[in-house]
Design a protein around this motif. Structure first.
Motif, PDB file in Angstrom:
ATOM      1  N   GLU A   1       0.856  -1.184   0.000  1.00  0.00           N
ATOM      2  CA  GLU A   1       0.000   0.000   0.000  1.00  0.00           C
ATOM      3  C   GLU A   1       0.893   1.235   0.000  1.00  0.00           C
ATOM      4  OE1 GLU A   1      -2.652  -0.171   3.268  1.00  0.00           O
ATOM      5  OE2 GLU A   1      -3.633  -2.040   2.605  1.00  0.00           O
ATOM      6  N   PRO A   2       1.067   1.866  -1.153  1.00  0.00           N
ATOM      7  CA  PRO A   2       1.994   2.992  -1.259  1.00  0.00           C
ATOM      8  C   PRO A   2       1.577   4.178  -0.405  1.00  0.00           C
ATOM      9  CG  PRO A   2       1.439   2.117  -3.419  1.00  0.00           C
ATOM     10  CD  PRO A   2       0.498   1.490  -2.444  1.00  0.00           C
ATOM     11  N   ASP A   3       2.568   5.009  -0.108  1.00  0.00           N
ATOM     12  CA  ASP A   3       2.336   6.248   0.620  1.00  0.00           C
ATOM     13  C   ASP A   3       1.369   7.134  -0.170  1.00  0.00           C
ATOM     14  OD1 ASP A   3       3.561   8.087   2.899  1.00  0.00           O
ATOM     15  OD2 ASP A   3       3.369   9.317   1.082  1.00  0.00           O
ATOM     16  N   ASP A   4       0.558   7.880   0.554  1.00  0.00           N
ATOM     17  CA  ASP A   4      -0.477   8.702  -0.077  1.00  0.00           C
ATOM     18  C   ASP A   4       0.080   9.777  -1.002  1.00  0.00           C
ATOM     19  OD1 ASP A   4      -2.412   7.255   1.188  1.00  0.00           O
ATOM     20  OD2 ASP A   4      -2.634   8.655   2.853  1.00  0.00           O
ATOM     21  N   GLU A   5       1.356  10.163  -0.826  1.00  0.00           N
ATOM     22  CA  GLU A   5       1.900  11.273  -1.600  1.00  0.00           C
ATOM     23  C   GLU A   5       2.723  10.831  -2.815  1.00  0.00           C
ATOM     24  OE1 GLU A   5       4.145  13.675   1.050  1.00  0.00           O
ATOM     25  OE2 GLU A   5       2.409  14.240   2.280  1.00  0.00           O
ATOM     26  N   GLY A   6       2.971   9.547  -2.973  1.00  0.00           N
ATOM     27  CA  GLY A   6       3.833   9.096  -4.059  1.00  0.00           C
ATOM     28  C   GLY A   6       3.083   8.849  -5.352  1.00  0.00           C
ATOM     29  N   PRO A   7       3.810   8.608  -6.439  1.00  0.00           N
ATOM     30  CA  PRO A   7       3.184   8.392  -7.754  1.00  0.00           C
ATOM     31  C   PRO A   7       2.403   7.086  -7.845  1.00  0.00           C
ATOM     32  CG  PRO A   7       5.553   8.062  -7.874  1.00  0.00           C
ATOM     33  CD  PRO A   7       5.279   8.634  -6.531  1.00  0.00           C
ATOM     34  N   TRP A   8       2.626   6.142  -6.924  1.00  0.00           N
ATOM     35  CA  TRP A   8       1.871   4.895  -6.928  1.00  0.00           C
ATOM     36  C   TRP A   8       0.708   4.935  -5.941  1.00  0.00           C
ATOM     37  CZ3 TRP A   8       6.577   1.008  -6.550  1.00  0.00           C
ATOM     38  CH2 TRP A   8       7.355   1.114  -7.725  1.00  0.00           C
ATOM     39  N   ALA A   9       0.411   6.074  -5.385  1.00  0.00           N
ATOM     40  CA  ALA A   9      -0.613   6.201  -4.342  1.00  0.00           C
ATOM     41  C   ALA A   9      -1.974   5.743  -4.853  1.00  0.00           C
ATOM     42  CB  ALA A   9      -0.699   7.651  -3.871  1.00  0.00           C
ATOM     43  N   GLY A  10      -2.735   5.115  -3.944  1.00  0.00           N
ATOM     44  CA  GLY A  10      -4.094   4.718  -4.263  1.00  0.00           C
ATOM     45  C   GLY A  10      -4.218   3.422  -5.030  1.00  0.00           C
ATOM     46  N   ARG A  11      -3.109   2.736  -5.302  1.00  0.00           N
ATOM     47  CA  ARG A  11      -3.155   1.499  -6.076  1.00  0.00           C
ATOM     48  C   ARG A  11      -2.972   0.293  -5.154  1.00  0.00           C
ATOM     49  NH1 ARG A  11       0.778   2.620 -11.181  1.00  0.00           N
ATOM     50  NH2 ARG A  11       0.124   0.485 -11.680  1.00  0.00           N
ATOM     51  N   ASP A  12      -3.640  -0.787  -5.492  1.00  0.00           N
ATOM     52  CA  ASP A  12      -3.520  -2.051  -4.770  1.00  0.00           C
ATOM     53  C   ASP A  12      -2.454  -2.876  -5.481  1.00  0.00           C
ATOM     54  OD1 ASP A  12      -3.930  -4.147  -3.090  1.00  0.00           O
ATOM     55  OD2 ASP A  12      -5.824  -4.792  -3.984  1.00  0.00           O
ATOM     56  N   LEU A  13      -1.298  -3.045  -4.825  1.00  0.00           N
ATOM     57  CA  LEU A  13      -0.125  -3.575  -5.510  1.00  0.00           C
ATOM     58  C   LEU A  13       0.359  -4.880  -4.900  1.00  0.00           C
ATOM     59  CD1 LEU A  13       1.932  -0.257  -5.794  1.00  0.00           C
ATOM     60  CD2 LEU A  13       0.319  -1.220  -7.464  1.00  0.00           C
ATOM     61  N   VAL A  14       1.066  -5.656  -5.720  1.00  0.00           N
ATOM     62  CA  VAL A  14       1.806  -6.809  -5.227  1.00  0.00           C
ATOM     63  C   VAL A  14       3.099  -6.317  -4.593  1.00  0.00           C
ATOM     64  CG1 VAL A  14       3.001  -8.936  -5.884  1.00  0.00           C
ATOM     65  CG2 VAL A  14       0.840  -8.323  -6.988  1.00  0.00           C
ATOM     66  N   GLY A  15       3.414  -6.849  -3.430  1.00  0.00           N
ATOM     67  CA  GLY A  15       4.664  -6.502  -2.766  1.00  0.00           C
ATOM     68  C   GLY A  15       5.454  -7.750  -2.417  1.00  0.00           C
ATOM     69  N   LEU A  16       6.724  -7.564  -2.121  1.00  0.00           N
ATOM     70  CA  LEU A  16       7.594  -8.619  -1.618  1.00  0.00           C
ATOM     71  C   LEU A  16       8.160  -8.152  -0.295  1.00  0.00           C
ATOM     72  CD1 LEU A  16       9.608  -9.528  -4.862  1.00  0.00           C
ATOM     73  CD2 LEU A  16       7.581 -10.683  -3.957  1.00  0.00           C
ATOM     74  N   SER A  17       8.114  -8.992   0.734  1.00  0.00           N
ATOM     75  CA  SER A  17       8.597  -8.576   2.051  1.00  0.00           C
ATOM     76  C   SER A  17       9.471  -9.663   2.655  1.00  0.00           C
ATOM     77  CB  SER A  17       7.420  -8.265   2.987  1.00  0.00           C
ATOM     78  OG  SER A  17       6.671  -9.436   3.244  1.00  0.00           O
ATOM     79  N   ARG A  18      10.381  -9.245   3.531  1.00  0.00           N
ATOM     80  CA  ARG A  18      11.178 -10.177   4.318  1.00  0.00           C
ATOM     81  C   ARG A  18      11.796  -9.446   5.481  1.00  0.00           C
ATOM     82  NH1 ARG A  18      16.641 -11.574   0.772  1.00  0.00           N
ATOM     83  NH2 ARG A  18      17.838  -9.753   1.391  1.00  0.00           N
ATOM     84  N   ARG A  19      12.287 -10.216   6.469  1.00  0.00           N
ATOM     85  CA  ARG A  19      12.918  -9.670   7.664  1.00  0.00           C
ATOM     86  C   ARG A  19      14.270 -10.335   7.855  1.00  0.00           C
ATOM     87  NH1 ARG A  19       8.997  -7.800  11.669  1.00  0.00           N
ATOM     88  NH2 ARG A  19      10.233  -8.725  13.342  1.00  0.00           N
ATOM     89  N   THR A  20      15.223  -9.584   8.380  1.00  0.00           N
ATOM     90  CA  THR A  20      16.541 -10.106   8.701  1.00  0.00           C
ATOM     91  C   THR A  20      17.073  -9.357   9.908  1.00  0.00           C
ATOM     92  OG1 THR A  20      18.799 -10.454   7.871  1.00  0.00           O
ATOM     93  CG2 THR A  20      17.649  -8.506   7.092  1.00  0.00           C
TER      94      THR A  20
END
Length: 420
Positions: free
Chosen positions: A174-193
């Motif tokens: 879920e992109p930040d409200d101020e960025g160019p991808w704002a408002g879009r439902d996107l696929v993301g990749l996440s991980r922790r280390t």
């Protein structure tokens, strides 16, 4: 034969110049990938056979004398071929009746050498098959047209594949409200280390730059680069290369101050159930293809004089007068939860001249979210050679019924534990 530090600096410098001055705005707007490592050897072989102004311009673009460049190119191609999961190949095809100097052709390492049959359609299919085979299908066609005026084709193919030491999990973004991808439902990749030095921040002439190192199990890593909102893509990529050369010094994650020390970053102290610090990353997968006409900016690659069909420029290649007719590169790059693949085919055509509950431990928690356009560099870990680079302008929209995840069969490579 190995790539010297001088060769690596020259190739990375060409990557930076290409990023800053050679990428068309429309390519950056939709996302692009490119590789100076796939182009530099061909320019070196051309310089070895060139004369006059064309030779001098090629030397300037290469950052090396022509009489040294061919040997450096052979070392570079040998180094690329020795990287696990990587391959490099050169091909030379000539029109019947054109005689190429044996000494020059012999200097093309392990090259495919062929002659055109005279059937342009069949010959183009043969060139396409070579590109497909040498890149494992990532580049399905030779990036040039073939006609009767084409007397000679010199091409290089390069491919690299690596599996992440620590894979990502597919999630939502879920992109930040101020960025160019704002408002879009996107696929993301996440991980922790717990390895906080995988992320860092540096100061550049265009502001702060956040860099994330994603390590592969073949000695090839991908550096994800997030600049300030108004930073130009070319400046972001050039700054990432400046980190490799030591021009910009990176402050690693464990030394970053609390707060928001860099683009996309949040650093804070939290209570946790164990002593391990946490770096949490969310980014966007990408799959890019790009086509580059190198003659759109010929001066950048030392090709201005070489394209003048009123003269012959390569007496070291053939006694027949030759001029560069076409110079193109096709590139692809794929960043997934499991790993990364990229490939390029570069070709020259020559024609005639005329969170947890409170616990006893306080640990550092760094969160990085790449939710707007960012750059990437594919880097050989030990030599710091940039194998490919690019700009991710468009994310992947979340559409479960339509998404068809491709299987790249990364299981050919051994698994490693990044935490070890």
């Amino acid at each position: 034969m190995r790539a010297t530090s001088a060769t690596i600096r020259a190739v990375n410098r060409m990557t930076a110049h290409w990023a800053a001055d050679g990428l068309a705005p429309e390519a950056l707007a939709k996302g692009t990938a490119f590789s100076a490592a796939g182009l530099w050897p061909l320019l070196a072989f051309l310089a070895d056979g060139a004369c006059g102004p064309a030779r001098g311009e090629l030397e300037d673009a290469l950052g090396m004398r022509a009489d040294e460049a061919a040997e450096a190119a052979r070392g570079l191609l040998g180094a690329l071929a020795r990287i696990r999961g990587s391959s490099a190949a050169v091909g030379l095809w000539v029109r019947p009746g054109l005689e190429v100097h044996g000494q020059w052709a012999a200097g093309l390492p392990d090259a495919t050498l062929g002659r055109f049959s005279g059937d342009d359609e069949a010959d183009k299919k043969a060139l396409d098959a070579w590109a497909t085979e040498r890149t494992g299908g990532l580049i399905p066609a030779m990036p040039l047209r073939l006609d009767k005026a084409t007397l000679l084709v010199l091409a290089a193919a390069q491919a690299v594949r690596t599996k992440w030491l620590s894979p990502f999990q597919e999630t939502g973004l879920e992109p930040d409200d101020e960025g160019p991808w704002a408002g879009r439902d996107l696929v993301g990749l996440s991980r922790r280390t717990s390895l906080l030095d995988r992320v860092g921040v540096t100061e550049t002439p265009t502001g702060r730059l956040t860099v994330l190192h994603v390590l592969g199990n073949t000695g090839v890593d991908v550096h994800l680069l997030l600049g300030e909102q108004d930073a130009a893509p070319g400046a972001v990529l050039a700054a990432g290369i400046g980190i490799l050369s030591g021009t910009h010094q990176v402050v690693p994650g464990y030394r970053l101050p609390l707060g928001e020390p860099g683009p996309g970053l949040n650093v804070r102290n939290v209570r946790a159930g164990d002593r391990d610090h946490v770096l949490s990353v969310t980014t966007s997968p990408f799959s890019l293809t790009a086509a580059h006409d190198l003659l759109a900016t010929p001066a950048l690659f030392g090709l201005t004089s070489a394209t003048d069909a009123g003269h012959g420029h390569f007496p070291g290649v053939s006694d027949a007068p030759l001029a560069v007719q076409q110079a193109n590169q096709s590139a692809s790059a794929h960043f997934t939860a499991e790993g990364f693949q990229s490939a390029t085919v570069t070709a020259f055509g020559a024609a005639a001249g005329c969170a947890a509950s409170a616990t006893p431990y306080v640990v550092r928690h760094i969160r990085l979210v790449l939710d707007r356009p960012f750059g990437f560099l594919t880097v050989h870990r030990t030599s710091r050679l940039v194998l490919s680079a690019g700009w991710v302008a468009e994310p992947v929209d979340y559409a479960p019924a339509e998404r068809d995840d491709e299987d790249y069969d990364y299981d050919d490579y051994d698994d490693y534990d990044e935490e070890s």
